[in-house]
Design an enzyme around this catalytic site. Structure first.
Site, short mmCIF file in Angstrom:
data_model
loop_
_atom_site.label_atom_id
_atom_site.label_comp_id
_atom_site.label_asym_id
_atom_site.label_seq_id
_atom_site.Cartn_x
_atom_site.Cartn_y
_atom_site.Cartn_z
N ASP A 7 48.08 54.24 27.59
CA ASP A 7 47.23 53.53 28.54
C ASP A 7 46.43 54.57 29.32
OD1 ASP A 7 46.38 51.08 29.95
OD2 ASP A 7 47.34 52.02 31.67
N GLU A 9 43.91 55.11 32.98
CA GLU A 9 43.29 54.64 34.22
C GLU A 9 41.97 55.38 34.34
OE1 GLU A 9 44.38 52.16 35.86
OE2 GLU A 9 46.39 52.01 35.03
N GLU A 57 37.18 50.41 45.53
CA GLU A 57 37.61 49.25 44.74
C GLU A 57 38.55 49.66 43.62
OE1 GLU A 57 35.62 45.60 42.11
OE2 GLU A 57 34.36 47.21 42.93
N HIS A 163 49.15 49.82 39.56
CA HIS A 163 48.97 50.15 38.15
C HIS A 163 48.97 51.67 37.97
CE1 HIS A 163 47.80 46.13 36.44
NE2 HIS A 163 47.79 45.90 37.75
N ASP A 168 52.41 51.68 32.86
CA ASP A 168 51.87 50.61 32.01
C ASP A 168 52.18 50.88 30.53
OD1 ASP A 168 50.94 49.55 34.32
OD2 ASP A 168 48.84 49.52 33.76
#
Length: 247
Positions: A7, A9, A57, A163, A168
């Site tokens: 995974d 980010e 965000e 997260h 993850d």
């Protein structure tokens, strides 16, 4: 069979933005090694300096600020270790196209060869085929398969910064195992065990006869109750089961 569940980010969703300064970058990557659907314990993890800012965000999603990432290695500095770890194994990701595009963008910047597209396995597509019409997000699948039973803190993922790429990837490894029927497969007998089990099933059941008591237990009912019971049995006739059992 060796597989890598991974995974990423990122700073956003546009790794190929027309303006170079606006192109999003990977900020974290986590990989988990599977052999025959079993986690081996080998993992690869790195925080990465994206060489650009990280919006508030996005920080609310993974909790990785620009200040924190500014001290980490750049992708070019971890690329060799990453490529060595994944080797030529299939690459399993949730919504794999997203992670694939970011990996490709980073490797193109370094003018490195790209893993063939057919190596990427998308668990989102697998889940949608298995559960048509249902939510197939990673969180939804983790809840469906009750991964909290295996020690995963699913509640923590709902908060800000919940997260993380390695967390993850670990969750996805368990989801992938469930989607592939791995836990059921592990319950299956091998050939030798199956033959032994089959022989045991066919073997007749032997019941051990209980030895009679040296002395009968004294009755616990009263004389009136015994008389009432005898009168009831007498009404059943000579073929009453009670008379055969009691004899």
């Amino acid at each position: 069979m060796r597989e890598i569940v991974f995974d990423t980010e990122t700073t956003g969703v546009f790794p190929d933005h027309p303006e170079e300064k606006e192109r999003d970058r990977i900020v974290e990557i986590g990989c988990v090694e599977l052999i025959n659907l079993e986690r081996t314990g080998r993992e690869f993890h790195a925080y990465i300096n994206p060489e650009r800012g990280v919006s508030e965000e996005v920080v609310r999603v993974h909790g990785l600020t620009g200040e924190f990432l500014s001290t980490k290695q750049k992708f070019g500095e971890i690329a060799e270790a990453f490529m060595e770890f994944i080797g030529d194994a299939p690459l399993v990701a949730h919504n794999a196209a997203f992670d694939q595009n970011f990996i490709y963008a980073e490797l193109r910047r370094l003018k490195r060869d790209l893993p063939p597209a057919e190596r990427f396995v998308d668990t989102l597509q697998i889940a949608r085929k298995r559960f048509p019409g249902a939510s197939c997000s990673l969180d939804a699948l983790a809840k469906r398969f009750q991964l909290d039973r295996y020690g995963f803190d699913l509640a923590a993922r709902k908060g800000a910064g919940g997260h993380g790429a390695l967390v993850d990837a670990r969750i996805l490894a368990e989801v992938y195992l469930q989607l592939k029927g791995g836990r059921e497969q592990r319950l299956a007998f091998d050939v030798a065990d199956a033959e032994t089990a089959g022989a045991a099933i066919l073997r007749p059941v032997e019941f051990a006869r209980r030895q009679p008591r040296p002395a009968p237990l004294p009755p616990r009912g009263t004389e009136e109750e015994a008389a009432a019971h005898a009168a009831f049995v007498a009404k059943l006739g000579a073929e009453a089961l009670w008379l055969k059992v009691a004899s």
